[in-house]
Design a protein around this motif. Structure first.
Motif, PDB file in Angstrom:
ATOM      1  N   ASP A  80       0.545   1.692  10.170  1.00 44.57           N
ATOM      2  CA  ASP A  80      -0.520   1.251   9.264  1.00 44.57           C
ATOM      3  C   ASP A  80      -0.961   2.355   8.313  1.00 44.57           C
ATOM      4  O   ASP A  80      -1.860   2.158   7.510  1.00 44.57           O
ATOM      5  CB  ASP A  80      -1.736   0.781  10.069  1.00 44.57           C
ATOM      6  CG  ASP A  80      -1.452  -0.507  10.818  1.00 44.57           C
ATOM      7  OD1 ASP A  80      -0.563  -1.253  10.373  1.00 44.57           O
ATOM      8  OD2 ASP A  80      -2.111  -0.758  11.839  1.00 44.57           O
ATOM      9  N   THR A  81      -0.334   3.523   8.398  1.00 40.49           N
ATOM     10  CA  THR A  81      -0.741   4.670   7.595  1.00 40.49           C
ATOM     11  C   THR A  81       0.156   4.821   6.375  1.00 40.49           C
ATOM     12  O   THR A  81       1.373   4.976   6.518  1.00 40.49           O
ATOM     13  CB  THR A  81      -0.668   5.960   8.444  1.00 40.49           C
ATOM     14  OG1 THR A  81      -1.412   5.769   9.636  1.00 40.49           O
ATOM     15  CG2 THR A  81      -1.205   7.146   7.674  1.00 40.49           C
ATOM     16  N   LYS A  97       3.563  11.954  -2.033  1.00 42.87           N
ATOM     17  CA  LYS A  97       3.124  11.770  -0.652  1.00 42.87           C
ATOM     18  C   LYS A  97       1.625  11.514  -0.636  1.00 42.87           C
ATOM     19  O   LYS A  97       0.862  12.134  -1.370  1.00 42.87           O
ATOM     20  CB  LYS A  97       3.457  13.028   0.158  1.00 42.87           C
ATOM     21  CG  LYS A  97       3.092  12.938   1.606  1.00 42.87           C
ATOM     22  CD  LYS A  97       3.485  14.217   2.328  1.00 42.87           C
ATOM     23  CE  LYS A  97       3.026  14.180   3.767  1.00 42.87           C
ATOM     24  NZ  LYS A  97       3.331  15.427   4.453  1.00 42.87           N
ATOM     25  N   VAL A  98       1.200  10.587   0.215  1.00 47.25           N
ATOM     26  CA  VAL A  98      -0.216  10.286   0.367  1.00 47.25           C
ATOM     27  C   VAL A  98      -0.814  11.319   1.295  1.00 47.25           C
ATOM     28  O   VAL A  98      -0.344  11.499   2.417  1.00 47.25           O
ATOM     29  CB  VAL A  98      -0.426   8.860   0.942  1.00 47.25           C
ATOM     30  CG1 VAL A  98      -1.894   8.597   1.187  1.00 47.25           C
ATOM     31  CG2 VAL A  98       0.157   7.826   0.012  1.00 47.25           C
ATOM     32  N   GLU A  99      -1.805  12.032   0.810  1.00 46.65           N
ATOM     33  CA  GLU A  99      -2.480  13.035   1.643  1.00 46.65           C
ATOM     34  C   GLU A  99      -3.572  12.342   2.436  1.00 46.65           C
ATOM     35  O   GLU A  99      -4.477  11.743   1.875  1.00 46.65           O
ATOM     36  CB  GLU A  99      -3.091  14.130   0.755  1.00 46.65           C
ATOM     37  CG  GLU A  99      -2.067  14.923  -0.020  1.00 46.65           C
ATOM     38  CD  GLU A  99      -1.104  15.692   0.874  1.00 46.65           C
ATOM     39  OE1 GLU A  99      -1.500  16.127   1.975  1.00 46.65           O
ATOM     40  OE2 GLU A  99       0.055  15.850   0.462  1.00 46.65           O
TER      41      GLU A  99
END
Length: 102
Positions: A80-81, A97-99
Motif C-alpha cells: 500500500d506504500t 522515488k516517493v520519499e
C-alpha cells in the motif's frame, strides 16, 4: 484584440497537451527503466534495502495510471506504500522515488 492572441496560445497548448499525453505503456516503459537503474545502482553500492524495494516494486507492483486532462500520472506501489511516481506531459515521462515522510 490583445486578449485574443494569449487566449489562442493557451487553447493551442491545452489541445496539444490533451493529444500528446503519454499513454499507460509509455509510463510503464519509463518506470521499468527507472527501476532497472535503481536495482543496478543499489547492487553496485551494496544497498540491500533499496535493492529489495526496487525488486519488489518491479516484480510485485500494482501500478496506478491516472489520466488527467492534459497530463498523466503513474504510481508504482509496494503493498500500500507508493514507491515510484511518474508524471507525463507532451509525450515526456519523468519518474522519481516517493520519499516517505515519517
Amino acid at each position: 484584440m490583445r486578449i485574443t492572441i494569449p487566449f489562442t496560445l493557451i487553447v493551442i497548448a491545452l489541445l496539444a497537451g490533451f493529444f500528446l499525453k503519454p499513454s499507460l505503456d509509455d509510463h510503464r516503459k519509463v518506470a521499468e527503466a527507472w527501476l532497472d537503474k535503481a536495482r543496478s545502482d543499489a547492487a553496485a553500492n551494496l544497498n540491500l534495502g533499496d535493492l529489495a524495494n526496487a525488486g519488489a516494486a518491479s516484480a510485485f507492483s500494482n501500478g496506478i495510471y491516472e489520466d488527467d486532462v492534459v497530463f498523466s500520472r503513474y504510481t508504482v506501489a509496494v503493498g500500500d506504500t507508493p514507491y515510484l511516481r511518474c508524471f507525463g506531459v507532451f509525450k515526456h515521462v519523468s519518474c522519481s522515488k516517493v520519499e516517505n515522510k515519517g
